[in-house]
Every structure is written in C-alpha cells, then in structure tokens.
Design an enzyme around this catalytic site. Structure first.
Site, PDB file in Angstrom:
ATOM      1  N   LYS A  90       0.840  -1.106  -0.227  1.00  0.00           N
ATOM      2  CA  LYS A  90      -0.001   0.086  -0.081  1.00  0.00           C
ATOM      3  C   LYS A  90       0.876   1.225  -0.046  1.00  0.00           C
ATOM      4  CE  LYS A  90      -3.760  -2.504   2.319  1.00  0.00           C
ATOM      5  NZ  LYS A  90      -4.614  -2.784   3.409  1.00  0.00           N
ATOM      6  N   GLN A 100      -4.331  -1.591   9.751  1.00  0.00           N
ATOM      7  CA  GLN A 100      -4.634  -2.836   9.217  1.00  0.00           C
ATOM      8  C   GLN A 100      -5.033  -3.858  10.145  1.00  0.00           C
ATOM      9  OE1 GLN A 100      -3.655  -3.545   5.971  1.00  0.00           O
ATOM     10  NE2 GLN A 100      -4.029  -5.631   6.014  1.00  0.00           N
ATOM     11  N   ASP A 105     -10.987   2.640   3.890  1.00  0.00           N
ATOM     12  CA  ASP A 105     -11.252   1.524   3.969  1.00  0.00           C
ATOM     13  C   ASP A 105     -12.851   1.067   3.846  1.00  0.00           C
ATOM     14  OD1 ASP A 105      -9.451  -0.678   3.888  1.00  0.00           O
ATOM     15  OD2 ASP A 105      -8.801  -0.348   6.149  1.00  0.00           O
TER      16      ASP A 105
HETATM   17  N1  GUN Z   1      -7.083  -6.907   6.386  1.00  0.00           N
HETATM   18  C1  GUN Z   1      -7.415  -7.669   5.361  1.00  0.00           C
HETATM   19  N2  GUN Z   1      -7.922  -6.955   4.393  1.00  0.00           N
HETATM   20  C2  GUN Z   1      -7.746  -5.767   5.021  1.00  0.00           C
HETATM   21  C3  GUN Z   1      -8.252  -4.419   4.251  1.00  0.00           C
HETATM   22  O1  GUN Z   1      -9.033  -4.374   3.204  1.00  0.00           O
HETATM   23  N3  GUN Z   1      -8.144  -3.320   5.037  1.00  0.00           N
HETATM   24  C4  GUN Z   1      -7.470  -3.298   6.265  1.00  0.00           C
HETATM   25  N4  GUN Z   1      -7.260  -2.334   6.900  1.00  0.00           N
HETATM   26  N5  GUN Z   1      -7.051  -4.780   6.746  1.00  0.00           N
HETATM   27  C5  GUN Z   1      -7.251  -5.819   6.013  1.00  0.00           C
END
Ligand code: GUN
Length: 314
Positions: free
Chosen positions: A53, A97, A120
């Site tokens: 990311k 995350q 998100d």
């Molecule tokens: N963990 C697995 N997928 C995601 C996601 O799309 N966003 C976040 N913040 N954590 C994750």
C-alpha cells in the site's frame, strides 16, 4: 471453450491512469493526498500488505505515513493515535491494518476513524451511506470487483448474481453494490443448503469464502462470469497435485517453491466459465488501486472545495 481471463493488473493500470489526472489537479491546487497506514505489531502477512500500500502511494505521488506501533499497545493508546491522525490536515485517509492484536477492541478503533478519512469504508457511517445508495468511500475489495465489471463490459442489470460469503469486508458490501447495479442478488454462506445448485443459477459468481479451490466446475453454469476474491496459501503437495492436475506449469512452480497461492475457485473452472479472474493477478491488485482511489477521493471531498472555492462533488 476456455474462459476469458480478466486481468486485475490491466484494470489496475487503467485506474491509475485515470487517477493521475485527479492527482495533478489536486497537487496544482497545493493539495498532496496523503494516506496514514497503521500497522500494529509484526503480523508477517499484514506487513506485506501494508508495504504494498505504501509502495502504491509512492508510485502515484501520494504522501504516505507508515506508523508501526508495538503489538503490546492498548486500545486507549491506539484511540489516541487515531484522534491525532483525525486532526492532521495532511492525512486524508486512515487505514488500520486488520487483524489487530487480541487485546485491542477493533470495533472501537474503526468507529474512532473520522468517516471523512475512512478509506477502508469500514466505519458504520460509510456502511450506512452504502446501504442508502449514496456511497462516497466504499470498501476497497468489492469496489475493485465493480471496476472489473464496468471496465470489462459485463452487464449487471437483471443478472442473477451469487455472492459466496457474508463478511463485513467483502460479502455484505459486494451484495449491496450489486443490488444498486440492478442485479438479482443471492448471498450464500456456510449454512446455505444445496450450495452447488444455487450457485449454478448464477450469471455472475463472486467467491469470497476463504476456502481454497472450493468452487469446482460443478458449481458453475457454462458461460458464467466468476470473480475469485480468495487468496489461500497451499503448502500440501497432495492438495496442490489435485488443484493443478490440468495445469502442469503451476504444479512445476509449486514443486520449485514449496507453496502456491490459489483462490476460492478451482483452476478447472476456467474450462466452464465465460470469464474468470486469476489468482494471483485478479482482484488482489484492485484492492490496493481502490485504496488509492479512495484516498484521492477523500482528499478531493475534504480539501478540494477549499482549494477550488466551490462545493465538493462525491
Ligand atoms: N486486512 C485484510 N484485508 C484488509 C483490508 O482491506 N483493510 C484493512 N485495513 N485490513 C485488512
């Protein structure tokens, strides 16, 4: 006939090309969209995701703030960090995350994020906007799947769509997006009866169950579009031999590396489906592309009107 392979990488590059124009406009108005990525602790898979990311931010010229507090932190400490990020003007998007360490109350954390920075799309306010059909920031994976449909010319209106899985992150928002696109939507889960029969009625299947290669050719109506959201790591040789019996190159790769990534859809579905996303290289790259898109959108909505002296558009 073999299925058309829907490449997430090609679509991701189209999305980045479109975003570049928005980013130029914002930067020429003195606004550099910024993403704060919070990674608590040392989860190896999460580290890989967050690194990707941050790399995407760098590639597109967005600002990124990589924050890595220790696994031992408390809910209160993380709440204080979120409040600080909510107040920082140069932070347009906040990503925490998941999963968080067990002592942290994940729901309280996600609810503490300013909805204007909820890139998100997990905050109840964002979910509410999605239910009401006026979304701004939509969960990235289902938003990426919608880009696949749009950019591959797959018609949704009146189509029978089956979503496999009912998670908050994928299944539920996916079903809502498909409803708003005028598909007839069925959501299946672990308790659904006669699952293969229900899935076989679908023109469009979105598989997000988290079970390696569960969707076999018997589940799929010939010609259906199949979107594979699953990412599962296979290390068992007998299992790999079953999955890749008709894919000698993938089996050879497994033998060389000792592991392979597979989706929730069996590779043999390629001989039945009309179109299919691969794993890897299908939905995965789009999740990050939509995070970038949401960060740019959040910057435009929150700061764009200030620079342009006008009103923000969704
Ligand atoms: N963990 C697995 N997928 C995601 C996601 O799309 N966003 C976040 N913040 N954590 C994750």
């Amino acid at each position: 006939m073999a299925a058309q392979i829907l490449s997430g990488i090609t679509i991701r590059d189209q999305i980045y090309a479109d975003l570049a124009g928005d980013i130029v406009k914002l930067t020429s108005a003195g606004i550099r969209p910024g993403l704060a990525a919070v990674l608590v602790g040392e989860n190896p898979a999460s580290k890989v995701y967050v690194k990707s990311k941050i790399a995407a931010c760098e590639k597109l010229g967005l600002a990124s703030f990589h924050i890595t507090p220790p696994a031992s932190m408390t809910t209160e400490e993380l709440l204080a960090l979120i409040r600080e990020l909510n107040h920082r003007d140069e932070v347009d998007g906040i990503l925490v995350q998941l999963p968080l360490p067990p002592q942290i109350d994940s729901k309280r954390i996600l609810e503490a994020i300013d909805p204007a920075k909820d890139v998100d799309g997990f905050h109840p306010v964002s979910v509410g906007h999605l239910v009401a059909g006026r979304p701004a920031l939509v969960a990235c994976t289902p938003a990426g799947v919608m880009e696949i449909f749009k950019r591959s010319g797959i018609a949704l209106e009146g189509a029978n769509a089956v979503v496999l899985g009912r998670s908050d992150i994928v299944g539920k928002p996916m079903a809502l997006l498909l409803i708003h696109a005028n598909a007839t939507v069925t959501v299946c889960h672990s308790k659904t009866r006669n699952l293969p029969e229900v899935v076989r009625r679908a023109d469009i299947v979105v598989a997000a169950l988290g079970r390696a290669c569960m969707v076999t050719p018997e589940y799929v109506r010939p010609g259906a579009t199949v979107i594979d959201v699953g990412i599962n790591r296979v290390t068992d040789a007998a299992q790999a031999e079953g999955f890749f019996a008709h894919f000698p190159e993938r089996l050879a790769e497994f033998r060389a590396k000792g592991h392979a990534l597979v989706g929730d859809v069996h590779p043999d579905v390629a001989s039945v489906a009309g179109a299919l996303t691969p794993v890897p290289g299908g939905v995965g790259p789009l999740t990050i592309a939509m995070l970038m898109s949401n960060t740019v959108k959040a910057a435009r909505l929150r700061r764009g009107s200030r620079a342009a002296g006008g009103s923000a558009r969704p």
